[in-house]
Design a protein around this motif. Structure first.
Motif, PDB file in Angstrom:
ATOM      1  N   GLU A 192       1.068  -1.354  -0.396  1.00 36.45           N
ATOM      2  CA  GLU A 192      -0.458   0.126   0.130  1.00 36.45           C
ATOM      3  C   GLU A 192       0.607   1.361  -0.062  1.00 36.45           C
ATOM      4  O   GLU A 192       2.018   1.180   0.855  1.00 36.45           O
ATOM      5  CB  GLU A 192      -0.654   0.019   0.735  1.00 36.45           C
ATOM      6  N   VAL A 193       0.986   2.169  -1.641  1.00 33.60           N
ATOM      7  CA  VAL A 193       1.772   3.472  -0.920  1.00 33.60           C
ATOM      8  C   VAL A 193       0.838   4.202  -0.858  1.00 33.60           C
ATOM      9  O   VAL A 193      -0.150   4.250  -1.942  1.00 33.60           O
ATOM     10  CB  VAL A 193       2.584   3.448  -2.546  1.00 33.60           C
ATOM     11  N   GLY A 194       1.267   5.532  -0.177  1.00 37.38           N
ATOM     12  CA  GLY A 194       0.292   6.714  -0.639  1.00 37.38           C
ATOM     13  C   GLY A 194       1.627   7.934  -1.075  1.00 37.38           C
ATOM     14  O   GLY A 194       2.869   7.379  -1.233  1.00 37.38           O
ATOM     15  N   GLN A 195       0.591   9.261  -1.779  1.00 34.44           N
ATOM     16  CA  GLN A 195       1.592  10.162  -2.322  1.00 34.44           C
ATOM     17  C   GLN A 195       0.915  10.873  -1.742  1.00 34.44           C
ATOM     18  O   GLN A 195      -0.237  11.554  -1.764  1.00 34.44           O
ATOM     19  CB  GLN A 195       1.786   9.444  -3.746  1.00 34.44           C
ATOM     20  N   ILE A 196       1.617  12.524  -1.329  1.00 39.48           N
ATOM     21  CA  ILE A 196       1.589  13.570  -1.728  1.00 39.48           C
ATOM     22  C   ILE A 196       2.329  14.495  -2.747  1.00 39.48           C
ATOM     23  O   ILE A 196       3.039  14.489  -2.790  1.00 39.48           O
ATOM     24  CB  ILE A 196       1.755  14.467  -0.233  1.00 39.48           C
ATOM     25  N   VAL A 197       0.898  14.741  -3.530  1.00 36.41           N
ATOM     26  CA  VAL A 197       2.030  16.044  -4.993  1.00 36.41           C
ATOM     27  C   VAL A 197       1.566  17.155  -4.284  1.00 36.41           C
ATOM     28  O   VAL A 197       1.104  17.799  -4.349  1.00 36.41           O
ATOM     29  CB  VAL A 197       1.364  15.359  -6.227  1.00 36.41           C
ATOM     30  N   LYS A 198       2.681  18.017  -5.201  1.00 36.87           N
ATOM     31  CA  LYS A 198       2.822  19.561  -4.852  1.00 36.87           C
ATOM     32  C   LYS A 198       3.166  19.828  -6.329  1.00 36.87           C
ATOM     33  O   LYS A 198       3.846  19.671  -6.939  1.00 36.87           O
ATOM     34  CB  LYS A 198       3.677  20.277  -3.970  1.00 36.87           C
ATOM     35  N   LEU A 199       2.894  20.589  -7.420  1.00 40.21           N
ATOM     36  CA  LEU A 199       2.667  20.723  -8.447  1.00 40.21           C
ATOM     37  C   LEU A 199       3.589  22.169  -8.702  1.00 40.21           C
ATOM     38  O   LEU A 199       3.793  23.030  -7.499  1.00 40.21           O
ATOM     39  CB  LEU A 199       1.230  21.452  -9.742  1.00 40.21           C
ATOM     40  N   ALA A 200       4.408  22.079  -9.578  1.00 42.35           N
ATOM     41  CA  ALA A 200       5.554  23.416  -9.646  1.00 42.35           C
ATOM     42  C   ALA A 200       4.830  24.538  -9.896  1.00 42.35           C
ATOM     43  O   ALA A 200       3.616  24.253 -11.143  1.00 42.35           O
ATOM     44  CB  ALA A 200       6.540  23.056 -10.743  1.00 42.35           C
ATOM     45  N   GLN A 201       5.158  25.924  -9.438  1.00 33.55           N
ATOM     46  CA  GLN A 201       4.197  26.770  -9.655  1.00 33.55           C
ATOM     47  C   GLN A 201       4.444  28.001 -10.535  1.00 33.55           C
ATOM     48  O   GLN A 201       5.936  27.630 -10.353  1.00 33.55           O
ATOM     49  CB  GLN A 201       3.971  28.002  -8.295  1.00 33.55           C
ATOM     50  N   VAL A 202       4.317  28.302 -11.981  1.00 34.42           N
ATOM     51  CA  VAL A 202       4.731  29.291 -12.340  1.00 34.42           C
ATOM     52  C   VAL A 202       4.711  30.449 -12.591  1.00 34.42           C
ATOM     53  O   VAL A 202       4.375  30.749 -10.971  1.00 34.42           O
ATOM     54  CB  VAL A 202       3.652  29.146 -13.863  1.00 34.42           C
ATOM     55  N   ASN A 203       6.368  30.947 -12.183  1.00 35.09           N
ATOM     56  CA  ASN A 203       7.039  31.811 -11.834  1.00 35.09           C
ATOM     57  C   ASN A 203       6.334  33.563 -12.333  1.00 35.09           C
ATOM     58  O   ASN A 203       5.783  33.364 -13.576  1.00 35.09           O
ATOM     59  CB  ASN A 203       8.596  32.367 -11.552  1.00 35.09           C
ATOM     60  N   ASP A 204       6.360  34.291 -12.071  1.00 35.59           N
ATOM     61  CA  ASP A 204       5.889  35.426 -12.081  1.00 35.59           C
ATOM     62  C   ASP A 204       6.184  36.326 -13.768  1.00 35.59           C
ATOM     63  O   ASP A 204       5.950  36.546 -14.499  1.00 35.59           O
ATOM     64  CB  ASP A 204       5.387  37.010 -11.641  1.00 35.59           C
ATOM     65  N   LYS A 205       7.598  35.786 -14.057  1.00 34.53           N
ATOM     66  CA  LYS A 205       8.551  36.233 -14.627  1.00 34.53           C
ATOM     67  C   LYS A 205       7.753  35.481 -15.850  1.00 34.53           C
ATOM     68  O   LYS A 205       8.352  35.317 -16.739  1.00 34.53           O
ATOM     69  CB  LYS A 205       9.695  36.207 -14.617  1.00 34.53           C
ATOM     70  N   ALA A 206       8.048  34.306 -15.889  1.00 31.47           N
ATOM     71  CA  ALA A 206       7.468  33.600 -17.332  1.00 31.47           C
ATOM     72  C   ALA A 206       5.969  33.626 -17.419  1.00 31.47           C
ATOM     73  O   ALA A 206       6.231  33.001 -19.090  1.00 31.47           O
ATOM     74  CB  ALA A 206       7.184  31.754 -16.666  1.00 31.47           C
ATOM     75  N   LYS A 207       5.668  34.295 -16.434  1.00 31.05           N
ATOM     76  CA  LYS A 207       3.891  34.488 -17.089  1.00 31.05           C
ATOM     77  C   LYS A 207       3.982  35.847 -17.270  1.00 31.05           C
ATOM     78  O   LYS A 207       3.203  36.179 -18.461  1.00 31.05           O
ATOM     79  CB  LYS A 207       2.893  34.338 -15.644  1.00 31.05           C
ATOM     80  N   GLN A 208       4.940  36.770 -16.700  1.00 35.57           N
ATOM     81  CA  GLN A 208       4.676  37.606 -17.775  1.00 35.57           C
ATOM     82  C   GLN A 208       5.068  37.274 -18.866  1.00 35.57           C
ATOM     83  O   GLN A 208       4.858  38.617 -19.955  1.00 35.57           O
ATOM     84  CB  GLN A 208       6.152  39.067 -17.310  1.00 35.57           C
ATOM     85  N   GLU A 209       5.996  37.143 -20.146  1.00 33.90           N
ATOM     86  CA  GLU A 209       6.960  36.815 -20.104  1.00 33.90           C
ATOM     87  C   GLU A 209       5.712  35.803 -21.497  1.00 33.90           C
ATOM     88  O   GLU A 209       5.916  36.531 -22.771  1.00 33.90           O
ATOM     89  CB  GLU A 209       8.042  36.107 -20.601  1.00 33.90           C
ATOM     90  N   ALA A 210       5.217  34.895 -20.927  1.00 32.78           N
ATOM     91  CA  ALA A 210       3.893  34.449 -21.784  1.00 32.78           C
ATOM     92  C   ALA A 210       2.634  35.615 -22.228  1.00 32.78           C
ATOM     93  O   ALA A 210       2.365  36.024 -23.133  1.00 32.78           O
ATOM     94  CB  ALA A 210       3.574  33.195 -21.269  1.00 32.78           C
TER      95      ALA A 210
END
Length: 462
Positions: A192-210
């Motif tokens: 039996e295996v469990g996991q807790i996942v945290k997504l990497a958040q896109v930083n503001d610089k990458a958002k602004q560039e897009a």
């Protein structure tokens, strides 16, 4: 063939395609036939009111059961059992129509998106999936929509019929005692295996560039350049980019809310401002409205996550791990409240065995990435944050928890109560479904091809 402790056929067929691992290939799981260079003989073998069962439907499920048997002999009456279950499913659809049992479009869309994301992840990319079927992603979804809707409707009907059925500990024991000792299954090592996942958040610089890039493209389009050509060149949605960003017609609530809201605020030909959704950033052009439907084209940019973004997720998980190890927080509670993986967060982080929906997974069937992580772990321990890529291709980090490790053994009530209880519950639910079938089978028109008369499909059970 022994079906003990397997997801029973009645449930498995009803969930066909919704649970990964029930079938043997991407084509079968997706439910769309890949183009081939020969003619396939097919035809209607059963009609249930306005529902039909094709010979290919029967052949597909039989082939899946052959693959699951792994060379073991199949029951001689398996085709008849499968066909009777298919009739049951069609009867449920027919009764759902007369009883006004419906599923919401957003539920259908959510399952479609989940399934497509899984297959994109399995095959490598959206482009590879489209090349495999020689169809754009939108066309694949269109082909699959009715099948998914039918499956969800069947599940809803089954829930109404048998959803409240339960078993007592006494019934579980009685069920187990009815099994001949020489028929008890032998289980290999299970974990039996469990996991807790945290997504990497896109930083503001990458958002602004897009956003800046899309605003630049918007200005170029307003200056006279072709939206379609720029979409082909820059859009990161391969399903629509090759068609100049064209998505086709959708009804309300079929696309993500942010996209739909922006599209419906415009007049045909207008360009939206930059719109952010769970998929990235969009530049949208409304093409046409037809009643409750509308068509659009878009350019999608997906900001890349970087090492700093992943490290933030790792720090969050490290803090959670410290709290869990200090007994100030349980792993299940942390998974429910903090995990970004909705598929496991509702079960306390535990990963399900897709073959039977239990939390016990044979060691030889577990994801290799998890196998090599837990190989040196002690029961109850939690890994350090580890890099992870989600089914839909997002960068993330996760904690892995080894809850249990059961050595090979013959089934017994002490070690396998959960599985035995599930098997007993499935048997009781199947009985409720049989009774429902007997009660309702004469309320609809059923026509069976004479070659299947020997299956006695309209009799109580096989």
């Amino acid at each position: 063939m022994t079906y003990f402790f397997r997801l029973p056929m009645r449930v498995a067929l009803l969930s066909l395609g919704l649970l990964t691992g029930l079938v043997t290939s991407a084509s079968a799981q997706l439910g769309i036939g890949r183009p081939v260079g020969r003619t396939v003989v097919d035809g209607i073998i059963v009609k249930v009111d306005n529902q039909i069962i094709l010979k290919s439907d029967l052949d597909l499920v039989y082939a899946q059961e052959e693959a699951r048997a792994e060379g073991k002999a199949l029951p001689l009456d398996l085709r008849c059992k499968i066909l009777q279950q298919l009739v049951m499913n069609k009867l449920m659809l027919a009764k759902a129509e007369t009883d006004s049992v419906v599923v919401e479009e957003n539920q259908v869309n959510g399952e479609l998106n989940r399934r497509m994301a899984y297959f994109v992840q399995q095959i490598g990319s959206e482009k590879k999936l489209e090349e495999y079927y020689n169809k754009p992603l939108k066309a694949l979804k269109d082909d699959l929509r009715q099948q998914v809707k039918d499956q969800l409707t069947q599940q809803k009907m089954q829930e109404q019929i048998a959803g409240k059925v339960t078993v007592t500990p006494r019934e579980v024991k009685q069920y187990f005692n009815r099994i001949p000792k020489d028929s008890l299954p032998y289980f290999s090592t299970e974990v039996e295996v469990g996991q807790i996942v945290k997504l990497a958040q896109v930083n503001d610089k990458a958002k602004q560039e897009a956003m800046a890039k899309l605003n630049d493209l918007r200005a170029r389009i307003q200056g006279g350049e072709s939206f379609e050509e720029l979409a082909k060149q820059y859009s990161q949605d391969p399903g629509s980019a090759v068609q100049g960003g064209y998505l086709g017609f959708f009804k309300r609530k079929e696309l993500v809310p942010e996209y739909e809201a922006a599209a419906l605020r415009m007049e045909p030909g207008q360009l939206s401002p930059v719109v952010e959704s769970q998929f990235g950033f969009h530049l949208i052009q409304l093409i046409e409205r037809k009643g409750d439907s509308y068509s659009t084209r878009h350019i999608l940019l997906k900001p890349e996550t970087g090492s700093k973004d992943v490290s933030v997720a790792a720090v969050q998980l490290s803090k959670l791990r410290t709290r869990i190890l200090a007994d100030s927080l349980t792993f299940a509670k942390a998974a429910k409240d903090e995990s970004d993986d909705k598929a496991t967060s509702t079960s306390g982080g535990l990963i399900q065995n897709q073959q039977n929906a239990s939390t016990y997974i044979p060691l030889d069937k577990i994801d290799p990435a998890i196998f090599f992580t837990i190989d040196t772990m002690k029961v109850g321990s939690i890994s350090q944050p580890l890099p992870y890529r989600t089914e839909d291709g997002k960068d993330a980090m996760r904690l892995i928890w080894l809850k249990s490790n059961t050595p090979p053994h013959q089934a017994n009530l002490r070690d396998d109560y959960q599985k035995i209880a599930q098997a007993a519950l499935n048997e009781k639910k199947n009985k409720a479904l049989d009774e429902w079938f007997e009660k309702n089978r004469t309320t609809v028109f059923v026509d069976v091809d004479p070659q299947y008369d020997e299956c006695r499909l309209l009799q109580r059970t096989l």
